[in-house]
Write a protein that holds these residues in place. Structure first.
Motif, mmCIF file in Angstrom:
data_model
loop_
_atom_site.group_PDB
_atom_site.id
_atom_site.type_symbol
_atom_site.label_atom_id
_atom_site.label_comp_id
_atom_site.label_asym_id
_atom_site.label_seq_id
_atom_site.Cartn_x
_atom_site.Cartn_y
_atom_site.Cartn_z
ATOM 1 N N ASP A 245 -30.472 8.428 -38.141
ATOM 2 C CA ASP A 245 -31.140 8.265 -36.826
ATOM 3 C C ASP A 245 -30.827 6.805 -36.197
ATOM 4 O O ASP A 245 -30.527 6.883 -34.814
ATOM 5 N N THR B 55 -28.215 5.207 -36.962
ATOM 6 C CA THR B 55 -26.916 5.204 -36.475
ATOM 7 C C THR B 55 -26.645 6.107 -35.088
ATOM 8 O O THR B 55 -25.925 5.491 -34.256
ATOM 9 N N ARG B 56 -27.230 7.149 -34.842
ATOM 10 C CA ARG B 56 -27.126 8.013 -33.631
ATOM 11 C C ARG B 56 -27.942 6.895 -32.525
ATOM 12 O O ARG B 56 -27.204 6.980 -31.465
ATOM 13 N N GLU B 57 -28.827 6.150 -33.020
ATOM 14 C CA GLU B 57 -29.257 5.263 -31.660
ATOM 15 C C GLU B 57 -28.188 4.362 -31.260
ATOM 16 O O GLU B 57 -28.065 3.958 -30.198
ATOM 17 N N ALA C 148 -23.716 11.531 -38.926
ATOM 18 C CA ALA C 148 -24.405 11.462 -37.806
ATOM 19 C C ALA C 148 -24.032 12.205 -36.718
ATOM 20 O O ALA C 148 -24.500 12.909 -35.932
ATOM 21 N N VAL C 149 -22.703 12.405 -36.537
ATOM 22 C CA VAL C 149 -22.060 13.458 -35.380
ATOM 23 C C VAL C 149 -22.310 14.764 -35.869
ATOM 24 O O VAL C 149 -22.437 15.795 -35.126
ATOM 25 N N VAL D 10 -25.386 16.574 -34.970
ATOM 26 C CA VAL D 10 -25.426 17.124 -33.510
ATOM 27 C C VAL D 10 -24.931 18.429 -33.320
ATOM 28 O O VAL D 10 -25.595 19.359 -32.699
ATOM 29 N N GLN E 165 -28.062 13.190 -27.567
ATOM 30 C CA GLN E 165 -27.489 13.742 -28.727
ATOM 31 C C GLN E 165 -25.813 14.406 -28.160
ATOM 32 O O GLN E 165 -25.021 14.388 -28.830
ATOM 33 N N LEU F 131 -23.204 12.297 -28.030
ATOM 34 C CA LEU F 131 -22.716 11.613 -29.534
ATOM 35 C C LEU F 131 -21.666 12.533 -30.137
ATOM 36 O O LEU F 131 -20.907 12.139 -30.574
#
Length: 234
Positions: free
Chosen positions: A23, A25-27, A68-69, A72, A111, A114
């Protein structure tokens, strides 16, 4: 960016920590728009753990970014799967999956961005990861069914998948980037664009065979079709 030290995780909570790391990392990816600017140190600071705690879950930054990707694409595949009715024809399912793709992008713009963040990996392995994602595989399977049913000309599914994906990504990206433009009813717009892409591909197969027909040739074919429809209504 600062963060207080995270309390020691309870026994058995490793999976939860892994999700918190993803989470974070995505942020950070959403904030920066580029994987090159995200570091393990920043992620650890945001989560409130030491860098070694992150390395227990991910061997390096590349593996962390990939995970992380990938999430998505998994979420996107789930959205497309819920919109897929096996009772519908393949061409309708292609349209429905495209609609679900665009809705996911509009409902989850951060998202969605990303999924296209530059990761610095441009070789065959990066391509294989994208083409092997559930969403793309699902779309390719539906294209194959459309070919098997005779709606789309038999051949390699990949070019068709990429063409239809380009249409869905194009309309999704424009709607996200330029929401103030006078789009009108968004659902109708997306339905028309994707319907045109799906049916247009099938029509081009009929007119041009193995090659893309000249625009004038296609216009003549359509004019003759319209005249025939007019004659039949008399």
């Amino acid at each position: 960016m600062t963060s207080s030290r995270r309390p020691r995780s309870a026994r058995g909570s490793g999976a939860r920590l892994r999700e918190e790391i993803l989470d974070a990392t995505r942020e950070l990816l959403a904030r920066s728009g580029n994987a090159d600017t995200v570091s393990i140190r920043e992620v650890s600071r945001l989560v409130g753990v030491s860098a070694p705690s992150i390395y227990r879950h991910f061997s390096d930054k590349d593996e962390l970014i990939d995970a992380a990707v990938a999430q998505v694409f998994e979420n996107l595949d789930a959205a497309m799967g819920s919109a897929t009715d096996p009772a519908h024809s393949p061409i309708t399912r292609l349209r429905d999956q495209g609609m679900a793709y665009v809705r996911f992008a509009l409902d989850n713009p951060e998202q969605y961005r990303l999924a296209f963040v530059p990761t610095g990996e441009h070789g065959p392995s990066a391509v294989d990861k994208v083409l092997g994602s559930g969403a793309v595989v699902r779309f390719a399977e539906t294209v194959r069914e459309a070919m098997d049913s005779g709606v789309i000309a038999e051949g390699d599914t990949l070019p068709v998948v990429l063409e239809l994906w380009a249409a869905a990504h194009g309309v999704a990206s424009l709607l996200i980037a330029k929401p103030a433009l006078p789009w009108g009813d968004v659902d109708k717009l997306v339905d028309r664009v994707l319907g045109a892409a799906c049916l247009g591909h099938a029509v081009l197969d009929i007119i041009g065979g193995d090659s893309v027909p000249d625009p004038d040739e296609g216009a003549r074919w359509l004019a003759e079709l319209r005249r025939a429809q007019g004659d039949s209504s008399l």
